[in-house]
Scaffold this motif. Structure first.
Motif, short mmCIF file in Angstrom:
data_model
loop_
_atom_site.label_atom_id
_atom_site.label_comp_id
_atom_site.label_asym_id
_atom_site.label_seq_id
_atom_site.Cartn_x
_atom_site.Cartn_y
_atom_site.Cartn_z
N ILE A 214 -1.15 34.34 -58.55
CA ILE A 214 -1.89 34.74 -59.74
C ILE A 214 -3.11 33.84 -59.89
CG2 ILE A 214 -1.83 35.02 -62.24
CD1 ILE A 214 1.16 35.54 -62.01
N GLU A 215 -4.30 34.44 -59.91
CA GLU A 215 -5.54 33.69 -60.02
C GLU A 215 -5.90 33.48 -61.49
OE1 GLU A 215 -7.27 32.29 -57.63
OE2 GLU A 215 -5.93 33.03 -56.06
N PRO A 216 -6.40 32.31 -61.85
CA PRO A 216 -6.80 32.05 -63.24
C PRO A 216 -8.07 32.81 -63.59
CG PRO A 216 -7.40 30.19 -61.87
CD PRO A 216 -6.62 31.13 -60.98
N PRO B 293 9.83 49.20 -70.25
CA PRO B 293 8.91 48.16 -70.74
C PRO B 293 7.90 47.80 -69.65
CG PRO B 293 11.20 47.57 -71.17
CD PRO B 293 11.23 48.74 -70.26
N ASN B 294 6.65 47.68 -70.05
CA ASN B 294 5.63 47.27 -69.08
C ASN B 294 5.38 45.77 -69.18
OD1 ASN B 294 4.11 46.99 -71.42
ND2 ASN B 294 2.98 48.89 -71.12
N THR B 295 4.42 45.31 -68.45
CA THR B 295 4.13 43.87 -68.43
C THR B 295 3.69 43.38 -69.80
OG1 THR B 295 3.48 44.03 -66.10
CG2 THR B 295 2.75 42.09 -67.30
N VAL B 296 2.93 44.22 -70.52
CA VAL B 296 2.47 43.83 -71.86
C VAL B 296 3.66 43.63 -72.79
CG1 VAL B 296 1.13 44.57 -73.86
CG2 VAL B 296 0.26 45.02 -71.56
N THR B 297 4.61 44.56 -72.74
CA THR B 297 5.80 44.45 -73.59
C THR B 297 6.56 43.16 -73.28
OG1 THR B 297 5.97 46.86 -73.43
CG2 THR B 297 7.84 45.69 -74.36
N THR C 221 9.66 45.97 -60.59
CA THR C 221 8.53 46.62 -59.92
C THR C 221 7.52 47.20 -60.91
OG1 THR C 221 9.78 48.71 -59.82
CG2 THR C 221 9.93 47.22 -57.91
N SER C 222 7.93 47.32 -62.19
CA SER C 222 7.06 47.93 -63.21
C SER C 222 6.48 46.91 -64.18
CB SER C 222 7.83 49.00 -64.00
OG SER C 222 8.95 48.43 -64.65
N SER C 223 7.01 45.70 -64.19
CA SER C 223 6.53 44.69 -65.15
C SER C 223 6.42 43.32 -64.49
CB SER C 223 7.46 44.62 -66.35
OG SER C 223 8.79 44.31 -65.94
N LYS C 224 5.73 43.28 -63.38
CA LYS C 224 5.54 42.00 -62.69
C LYS C 224 4.64 41.09 -63.50
CE LYS C 224 6.42 43.09 -57.86
NZ LYS C 224 7.49 42.07 -57.81
N PRO C 225 4.83 39.78 -63.42
CA PRO C 225 3.96 38.86 -64.17
C PRO C 225 2.51 38.96 -63.69
CG PRO C 225 5.35 37.66 -62.62
CD PRO C 225 5.84 39.07 -62.62
N ASP C 226 1.61 38.82 -64.65
CA ASP C 226 0.19 38.85 -64.34
C ASP C 226 -0.50 37.64 -64.96
OD1 ASP C 226 0.29 39.42 -67.01
OD2 ASP C 226 -0.61 41.42 -66.85
N VAL C 227 -1.81 37.67 -65.00
CA VAL C 227 -2.54 36.53 -65.55
C VAL C 227 -2.25 36.35 -67.04
CG1 VAL C 227 -4.62 37.87 -66.11
CG2 VAL C 227 -4.82 35.43 -65.59
N TRP C 228 -1.90 37.46 -67.73
CA TRP C 228 -1.53 37.34 -69.14
C TRP C 228 -0.20 36.61 -69.30
CZ3 TRP C 228 -4.41 38.57 -73.38
CH2 TRP C 228 -5.59 39.29 -73.14
N THR C 229 0.70 36.86 -68.37
CA THR C 229 1.96 36.10 -68.38
C THR C 229 1.67 34.62 -68.19
OG1 THR C 229 2.93 38.03 -67.25
CG2 THR C 229 4.29 36.04 -67.42
N MET C 230 0.82 34.34 -67.25
CA MET C 230 0.41 32.96 -66.98
C MET C 230 -0.22 32.33 -68.23
SD MET C 230 -2.35 31.78 -64.10
CE MET C 230 -2.67 30.07 -63.70
#
Length: 521
Positions: free
Chosen positions: A329-331, A260-264, A292-301
């Motif tokens: 994570i920057e807005p 699963p990636n970050t989007v999933t 290491t493959s699905s770290k939170p990003d701005v979409w998670t935020m």
């Protein structure tokens, strides 16, 4: 005088014969007169033969050198032979030669071909424009016209765009028909095309049909499902609260070594949060932090902020904002739009304005969604004055309004009791070619119900169906409530019967009764 003429005649004769016989000037002077006459006779004869093939001598050239140059130029010119005159060309040979197509006819064919290509190019542009405007029915009509042309070969990208458009428009059956046509015409399906077809069923909440497509993909070596295929299925299962299917899909992905990636993970994270499963949501979030493959990003935020913002839990939303900033994570613009929307729903106009000023300070552009959130904040409370001011400022800055903009305007005017402005807003939307989706018609139907104009409400409802825009549960709820106020039980009965028929024929008639979500940011 006579002797001069005779000498000139002899000179001309010598010049003609010089190219055919040896010059008589080299002969022995002691030859007899008869030999000389005999030679002159031959010279005159050959001269006549020579003249038969030579061009006429120029009148002003009388010298031997002029005659010689005239003779050489005559040899260089080509004879324009008449038909049948050229030696060695028989009539049979002339008849056997293939007749060449006149240049005029070739030009006509080229013009027709160029005109056809120009028409195809124009039609292809029209198709792309209709896809962008989300006018699926007109897009299919233009596509069928193009397919009838022998020189037009649809590409995979064209089918992909149409499949996505039909899926977003709630037309899974037509998407399936288009896919079948594509395969029949020899276009080899791919994982991406199958995923687009699967997504069309998912958007209409036809989960069983979507899993049927997944099973078809599994048996095709070149169309194996990937992480995007499973992410699409996970989303529809989460939206339908089918969490047992979520777990089985995760297990299947693990068996197929699909990570699963970050989007999933963001999709699952959002699903758990919407139904209040905060423990599972936190578990997924912690797993993302350790992965290491699905770290939170701005979409998670944005997902977390949107979740608590929509629930009106402003303090929790602000705490998570600070946590994600501490994670590094920057807005982005969408992040600020979420905050503006959340503050607007709680009528916290000061904080809403502060965020907008902060965006200007950091040179983040105000987008259509930014203005929509502000318009919606004033629309909910029927503040027509500030709503109009924001809309005017939006247009003054060259920002294009969309369907949500007019949904908010129509609801705002209806809440303010300004029903004549509802009509003008609908007319303006038509002039600006605003796509009319289910949410748009629901806003107009709701305005008619508030104005207690049930006749106009029914007209809008019929127009909605004529435009191939399927009603949803919100549509029927608004109309049933309007009929209840007037005690029109027969109308309620007819409406319920119609709704039931459409539910029963849902998969066949491309009917989806899930509430159509409007993007808030």
């Amino acid at each position: 005088m006579a002797s001069a003429s005779a000498s000139a005649s002899a000179s001309i004769s010598l010049s003609f014969s010089s190219s055919l016989i040896p010059s008589p000037l080299l002969q022995d002077r002691n030859k007899s007169i008869s030999a000389i006459k005999h030679r002159d006779y031959h010279a005159s004869v050959f001269g006549v033969v020579r003249c038969a093939f030579a061009s006429p001598a120029r009148r002003k050239s009388t010298s031997s050198s002029s005659s010689s140059s005239s003779s050489s130029s005559a040899v260089g010119k080509k004879k324009l032979w008449k038909q049948g005159e050229f030696p060695g060309t028989s009539e049979a040979f002339m008849e056997g030669r293939s007749r060449k197509t006149p240049i005029k006819n070739i030009k006509k064919k080229l013009d027709r071909k160029n005109n056809a290509k120009a028409w195809a190019y124009t039609a292809a542009e029209a198709l792309s424009d209709l896809v962008l405007k989300k006018q699926w029915l007109q897009a299919l009509e233009v596509f069928e016209m193009l397919r009838e042309q022998p020189f037009y070969q649809p590409k995979e990208g064209t089918y992909m765009k149409l499949l996505v458009l039909l899926g977003k428009s709630g037309q899974p059956l037509r998407a399936q028909q288009l896919f079948d046509t594509m395969v029949e015409e020899g276009c080899e399906p791919t994982t991406e095309l199958y995923t687009a077809l699967l997504a069309s069923y998912c958007r209409s909440n036809l989960i069983d049909e979507a899993f049927s497509i997944l099973n078809q993909m599994k048996i095709l070596p070149r169309c194996q499902p990937d992480v995007f295929t499973y992410s699409t299925l996970l989303k529809v299962c989460i939206d339908a609260s089918r969490f047992e299917l979520v777990e089985s899909l995760y297990e299947e992905m693990d068996e197929r070594s699909i990570t699963p990636n970050t989007v999933t993970q963001n999709i699952v994270l959002s699903g758990y949060g919407k139904v209040g499963k905060f423990d599972q949501m936190e578990k997924v979030l912690l797993g993302m932090l350790e992965s290491t493959s699905s770290k939170p990003d701005v979409w998670t935020m944005n997902t977390i902020l949107s979740l608590f913002g929509n629930k009106g839990q402003i303090e929790i939303m602000e705490k998570w904002y600070e946590k994600f900033r501490n994670f590094g994570i920057e807005p982005e613009t969408r992040t600020f739009n979420i905050l503006i929307g959340a503050y607007g729903k709680k009528r916290m106009y000061d904080k809403m304005s502060s965020v907008m000023e902060f965006m200007r300070k950091l040179q983040f552009p105000w987008t259509t969604s930014t203005y929509n959130n502000v318009i919606e904040a004033f629309s909910d409370v029927g503040d027509a004055k500030n709503m109009e001011y924001t809309f005017d400022q939006m247009r003054a800055e060259g920002m294009r309004a969309d369907t949500k903009t007019f949904c908010c305007l129509i609801r705002g005017y209806a809440n303010a009791g300004l029903f004549h402005k509802v009509v003008s807003s609908v007319q303006l939307a038509g002039k600006l070619d605003i796509p009319e989706n289910t949410s748009f018609y629901n806003a107009v139907i709701s305005a008619c119900a508030k104005a207690e104009d049930l006749i106009e409400m029914e007209k809008v409802f019929n127009r909605m169906k004529d435009k191939q825009c399927q009603p949803d549960s919100t549509t029927y709820s608004i109309m049933v409530e309007a009929y209840k106020k007037e005690g029109m039980n027969d109308k309620i009965y007819d409406l319920e019967q119609e709704r039931q028929r459409m539910v029963d024929d849902g998969p066949k008639g491309d009917v989806a009764f899930s509430k159509e979500s409007v993007v808030n940011v």
